[in-house]
Each structure stands twice: as structure tokens, then as C-alpha cells.
Design an enzyme around this catalytic site. Structure first.
Site, PDB file in Angstrom:
ATOM      1  N   ASP A  10      37.904  58.799  39.191  1.00 37.53           N
ATOM      2  CA  ASP A  10      38.897  59.328  38.234  1.00 37.53           C
ATOM      3  C   ASP A  10      38.417  59.181  36.798  1.00 37.53           C
ATOM      4  O   ASP A  10      39.192  58.827  35.905  1.00 37.53           O
ATOM      5  CB  ASP A  10      40.233  58.596  38.391  1.00 37.53           C
ATOM      6  CG  ASP A  10      40.783  58.658  39.811  1.00 37.53           C
ATOM      7  OD1 ASP A  10      40.514  59.644  40.504  1.00 37.53           O
ATOM      8  OD2 ASP A  10      41.484  57.714  40.222  1.00 37.53           O
ATOM      9  N   ASP A  55      37.649  55.363  35.379  1.00 38.47           N
ATOM     10  CA  ASP A  55      38.536  55.660  34.246  1.00 38.47           C
ATOM     11  C   ASP A  55      37.814  55.620  32.891  1.00 38.47           C
ATOM     12  O   ASP A  55      38.313  55.024  31.922  1.00 38.47           O
ATOM     13  CB  ASP A  55      39.724  54.694  34.213  1.00 38.47           C
ATOM     14  CG  ASP A  55      40.662  54.878  35.401  1.00 38.47           C
ATOM     15  OD1 ASP A  55      40.386  55.761  36.230  1.00 38.47           O
ATOM     16  OD2 ASP A  55      41.650  54.144  35.503  1.00 38.47           O
TER      17      ASP A  55
END
Length: 366
Positions: A201, A180
Site C-alpha cells: 500500500d 505506506d
């Protein structure tokens, strides 16, 4: 002509002097520059310079940051702040929060408060610097799942472009993290000639983010995983035409990232509170498009992957890439495969993926 205000955060002016017949005396140039800036303030930290900036402005307020290490957690909530460093490797802003860290109030920080830099205002720019989250993700990932030192909640955001942010420009900027790294939850942002690094991600959110001529680097992990990582996890609303668009970028990897191990993205449907319950947002039909990008061998042959979410009845459900807006055009490199799961834009469709159409009425200088 709009006026530009300045602030200094541990800044040293750099003067470049030409050679040859037009060469001027170095000391004279330095003296001239020094006189021009003698009355400008110098601050001990970047945060102090941000605090001193005007609360409301329609002209750039430039904070020039000298090369060095700045361990600070910054929140930019004023418009037209421009942070200018001395190079993405030389000026480094970093912190080490992570989602599972105790927030001191009986809870955890959570992903969205784990940032190093957060932006909630408009017309902010970053130039020639690095923003990093230095949480020890790799070392933690290497520990056995039952190891007493292993922590959970390893999401660790470097740059959080939160709601309220719009027209954010990052040029010659490095965003470093693992899980992230970049949370794109505002309206529009442009990352040009930059480097974004991470593994799980590491570019995620609902906003409209354009990446041009940039390196997207998948970082190593501390242990083997069936899928090493995911470049993107968009949660673009179905009403939004653009999500994450990569034009002429390079998808690279660190040493230790295996071949055929990293997905271009997976569809994130954030758990959201509705009148009839709390469940995965059905309208978050993520969009990610790669146009003219080089892809190294770590990119999975199948391209994309599925992602889990919460069903209205509270059970777990799956969202699949074929139900999302995931496309490519003109991919090159050993990670560019002809696979049925990798949908391609047509010659006519790709024409809409231009800087002016993606950014709309916002046209920053190149």
C-alpha cells in the site's frame, strides 16, 4: 512580479561556467555570486531553516539544501515553502519512525505520525532531493512471527501530505520506504519525473495525486507472501472525480520481487466514526488510473485485489476492486495483461485524464 525570499540550510553555491569564446574567469563568477548571497543566513539543520521562514507568505521561500544526509523529522506548516536539494541521490532527508513505536505517552505513534516529512500547508514544493523512512522493514519481515525481536505496526510513512495541504509539487524527488511510503490525504499534489518506492500500500489515501513520467518501484521483502505487495490503496471519496492518476510512468521492481506477485491496488475504506457507530467509510470509493504506463512482470495478471474493512456490526467485511474505480489505458510490458478483472478506459474516457483537467485551476510551471 513577486519577490522570492531565500534561506540556506548547509548550502554551498554551485557555479557553472561555459567554455569557448564566451568563457569568463571562474574566480570572477564565484566572487560575483558570493557577493550576491553574502547577507543570506546559513542554518545548521533543515528544521532551523523552516523555523526561520515567514509564517505567512504569498511568495516562494526557498530553502537550498546542500548534498548530504539529514536525519530529521520535519513538519511543514507554512505556505510557499520550497525545499531545493542538489539531487535525489545527493540530498537525503530521512528518519526511521514506524506505527508501532512507543510515542512516550502510553500509546504508539500510529501510521499517521510515523512520517519523515509532514505537510499541512499549501503551495509547498520539493525539488532534487530524497525523503526516506529507513525503518528496517525488510529485516523485521524476515523474522519468524513468534520471534521476540519482531515488531508489529510496520507502517512507516516517508511523506505525509496531510489535511490542509494543497498544490504540492515534487519534481526530481525520491520517496523511499516499504509499507505506506506516501500518504496522500490532502487535496492536490503532482509528482513529476520522480521515484516512489515501497511494497505494501505504498501510495495510499484520499487525495488527488498526479504522477507523470515517474518510476514506481516495488521493493523486496524479507520473506515470501502470497501477495508480495500493493502499489496503491486509494480511499477517494465518491464525490471526488480524481484519485491517483499515473501518466506515462514505469512500474518497476527490485531484485527478489517475484513475477505475478504485486497488485496495482486495493480499495481502502478507512474505519471512520459516524453518528451510528465506527466502521469502514462506505463513500470511500477508491480511484486509481494508469494511462500509458509500462508494467514489469511483477504486476499480477488479475491486476487488482480486495481489501478488508470493519462492517457496521463490528465484523470483518470485504471490499472488491470491481466496486471501486480502477482503470487502465494503453498499458505495456510483461505485466500488462488482458484479464477480465482489469477494466480499460475507452478512447473518449481517457481524454479527461490530462494535467489541466486533473489539477484544475492550479497550473504550476513544467
Amino acid at each position: 512580479m513577486r519577490l522570492v525570499s531565500f534561506a540556506f540550510a548547509l548550502l554551498a553555491m554551485m557555479v557553472v561556467v561555459g567554455c569557448g569564446d564566451a568563457r569568463r574567469d571562474l574566480h570572477a563568477v564565484v566572487d560575483q555570486q558570493q557577493r550576491a548571497f553574502d547577507d543570506l543566513p546559513v542554518y545548521p539543520t533543515v528544521q532551523a531553516a523552516l523555523d526561520a521562514a515567514p509564517d505567512s507568505s504569498d511568495a516562494p521561500h526557498r530553502i537550498l539544501i546542500r548534498a548530504g544526509e539529514y536525519r530529521e523529522k520535519l513538519r511543514i506548516d507554512k505556505p510557499f515553502i520550497h525545499l531545493l536539494g542538489e539531487g535525489m541521490e545527493q540530498t537525503r532527508i530521512h528518519y526511521d519512525d514506524y506505527a508501532g513505536r512507543d510515542d512516550g505517552d502510553g500509546g504508539n505513534l500510529g501510521t499517521f505520525r510515523s512520517y519523515t516529512v509532514s505537510v499541512t500547508s499549501t503551495d509547498v514544493q520539493f525539488h532534487s532531493l530524497s525523503i526516506e523512512n529507513r525503518f528496517e522493514f525488510v529485516a523485521n519481515d524476515a523474522l519468524a512471527k513468534d520471534h521476540p525481536d519482531r515488531v508489529s505496526g510496520t507502517q512507516a510513512v516517508a511523506l505525509h501530505l496531510d489535511k490542509g495541504s494543497d498544490r504540492i509539487l515534487a519534481r526530481d524527488v525520491q520517496l523511499l520506504g516499504h509499507q505506506d511510503t506516501l500518504y496522500m490525504n490532502g487535496k492536490r499534489a503532482w509528482f513529476d519525473k520522480s521515484r516512489i518506492a515501497g511494497n505494501v500500500d505504498f501510495i495510499f489515501g484520499a487525495g488527488n495525486a498526479l504522477f507523470t513520467d515517474s518510476d514506481i518501484l516495488t521493493t523486496a521483502r524479507g520473506s515470501r507472501h502470497a501477495t508480495h505487495g500493493y502499489v496503491t490503496a486509494p480511499s477517494t471519496d465518491i464525490e471526488s472525480e480524481f484519485g491517483f492518476t499515473f501518466l506515462n510512468c514505469r512500474l518497476l521492481r527490485e531484485e527478489g520481487v517475484p513475477d505475478d506477485s504485486t497488485a496495482l491496488g486495493r480499495p481502502w475504506h478507512p474505519t471512520t466514526t459516524f453518528d451510528d457507530g465506527r466502521y469502514a467509510d462506505p463513500d470511500a470509493i477508491g480511484k486509481a488510473v494508469f494511462v500509458g504506463c509500462y508494467m514489469a512482470a511483477h504486476i499480477k495478471e488479475s491486476g487488482w485485489d480486495k481489501m478488508g474493512g470493519t462492517a457496521p456490526d463490528g465484523t470483518r467485511m470485504w471490499f472488491y476492486p470491481e466496486d471501486s474505480r480502477f482503470f487502465e489505458y494503453g498499458s505495456e510490458g510483461s505485466g500488462a495483461h488482458d484479464h477480465k478483472g482489469r477494466r480499460h478506459l475507452s478512447e473518449s474516457e481517457v481524454k479527461q485524464y490530462r494535467i489541466d483537467t486533473i489539477l484544475g485551476d492550479w497550473a504550476p510551471e513544467r
